[in-house]
Design a protein around this motif. Structure first.
Motif, short mmCIF file in Angstrom:
data_model
loop_
_atom_site.label_atom_id
_atom_site.label_comp_id
_atom_site.label_asym_id
_atom_site.label_seq_id
_atom_site.Cartn_x
_atom_site.Cartn_y
_atom_site.Cartn_z
N SER A 174 30.87 32.56 44.02
CA SER A 174 32.29 32.56 43.67
C SER A 174 33.17 32.91 44.87
O SER A 174 34.21 32.28 45.10
CB SER A 174 32.52 33.57 42.53
N SER B 294 36.06 30.81 46.76
CA SER B 294 37.47 31.27 46.78
C SER B 294 37.96 31.60 48.19
O SER B 294 39.17 31.71 48.42
CB SER B 294 37.61 32.52 45.90
N THR C 274 36.84 38.42 34.92
CA THR C 274 35.91 38.22 36.04
C THR C 274 34.44 38.34 35.62
O THR C 274 33.55 38.22 36.45
CB THR C 274 36.18 39.25 37.16
#
Length: 432
Positions: free
Chosen positions: A275, A279, A45
């Motif tokens: 991000s 997502s 990550t």
């Protein structure tokens, strides 16, 4: 952001053992001069390490950079142990500036002044790694704290967006208006979210108050910042520290799920928000950034330079690296601080140390706000360190973390908490 005296003391002890137990110049046991090893954490990550390794390899195809993953929560403890055991990577990251003194004073970093001399003046954060005229790490990223705001919630509450002219009093007043306006509109969102870290107040207070000096043990400069924050809690314009800690609230969810209209946070959150909106972990909404609120009007407006804070993140060389690999390691550090690396980092939403070189790249990333105020907030500011390098920084920050909890939890008033912290600073740190 949490701090541990035990961890720091343990680190210092381990470094002392390293100095007495291992001879300098030991071979690293590496794989040869064509391979470097680099420390990182949460590799799945945290893509910045792979981006730097791949970028360097592309420029130097005969050299490979292998990543060694560490636990982010125990990074310094594990790194100290590996340095003591002679198992640390060739290059390792200074994850927190407050522990840089421990590594540098423990002689666990090579002098890389020659690398620093080759970097341009646009490399932010370099001075934080310089001691007595020598440089011991090269910054590759330099975040800065800004305001994040949700345009839809501002519109709903009929409050004007932050435009770079705000002082902290303006920020607090806007937080109250936002909370009232959102309630009128039927929203449960609050005007402000202030995360639980001491940084959210103390970092700004230290950076923006003329004459403020952490190592002086005089913490009176904190009072106006805590007074406003406590008032916002009492007004119901932001979640209390008690509720935030009891319910394990995250700043990502509070802003990303539109539970607060604005918050101050570091520019690292840009990549995270992009991000998470992609997502689905964060809602999709239009947002922007603005300069951090200022202590007074003298540093507001787009013709001035706003003052904010954040520590740089740098890389240094393990002194027990195979001597034949030192020049190669220095080449990697030079790349990490270069404009090319800045663009590579900006391409994944990371704020590099060379901000100017990366501005066009980061604003071309889909989802990054491109309005004039957001661009101004990202590119123009004076960023001062939260943890000025010094032997007393870590233990003093531990004392101030206790002050933060006491005041924001309501268990101690600000004047009493400051007096107690100053007494502890003198008795436990400065005069010991």
């Amino acid at each position: 952001m949490k701090r541990s005296t035990a961890a720091v003391l343990g680190a210092a002890t381990a470094l002392a053992l390293a100095l007495t137990g291992c001879s300098s110049g030991d071979d690293s046991g590496g794989d040869g001069t064509d391979t470097l090893t680099l420390a990182g954490w949460s590799l799945a990550t945290t893509p910045e390490f792979k981006a730097l390794a791949d970028g360097f390899h592309a420029a130097h195809p005969d050299i490979t950079v292998e990543l060694k993953e560490y636990d982010p929560k125990n990074y310094d403890t594990q790194m100290i142990a590996d340095l003591a055991a002679g198992k640390a990577p060739d290059i390792y990251v200074q994850k927190t500036l407050k522990n840089f003194y421990t590594y540098q004073n423990g002689k666990q970093l090579l002098d890389v002044s020659d690398v620093a001399a080759g970097l341009g003046p646009d490399t932010n954060g370099l001075a934080s790694y310089q001691v007595e005229g020598k440089t011991y790490a090269i910054p590759y990223r330099q975040d800065s704290w800004v305001i994040y705001y949700n345009k839809a919630l501002f519109d709903q509450a009929r409050v004007k967006y932050p435009d770079g002219s705000w002082t902290w009093d303006d920020y607090a007043a806007a937080g109250r208006r936002l909370t009232a306006g959102l309630e009128t509109a039927g929203s449960q969102a609050l005007g402000v979210y202030q995360h639980v870290w001491q940084s959210t107040l103390q970092g700004f207070a230290l950076a923006q108050t003329p004459g403020a000096d952490l190592s002086s043990g005089d913490f009176g400069y904190l009072k106006p910042y805590y007074t406003r924050a406590v008032d916002l809690q009492k007004a119901g314009a932001q979640v209390s520290l008690g509720d935030a800690t009891t319910n394990n609230l995250t700043y990502q969810a509070q802003f990303g799920k539109q539970r607060a209209a604005m918050m101050t946070m570091g520019t690292w959150y840009i990549a995270t928000l992009l991000s998470q909106q992609k997502s689905g972990d964060a809602d999709r909404f239009e947002w922007g950034i603005a300069p951090a609120p200022q202590r007074d009007k003298s540093t507001t407006g787009t013709s001035a330079t706003p003052v904010t804070f954040a520590d740089p993140t740098g890389m240094g060389i393990n002194p027990k690296i195979n001597k034949d690999k030192i020049e190669t390691a220095k080449k990697f550090l030079a790349y990490a601080g270069s404009a090319d690396a800045a663009k590579a980092l900006a391409g994944i939403g990371i704020t590099p140390a060379n901000t100017d070189a990366a501005a066009d790249t980061i604003f071309a990333v889909p989802g990054v706000p491109t309005d004039a105020v957001s661009k101004f907030a990202f590119t123009k500011h004076e960023t001062r360190p939260e943890n000025p390098v010094g032997k007393y920084t870590a233990p003093l920050q531990n004392i101030l973390n206790d002050l933060h909890t006491a005041v924001m939890s309501g268990s101690t008033d600000i004047d009493t908490a400051i007096a107690e912290a100053q007494d502890r600073a003198r008795n436990e740190v400065l005069n010991k």
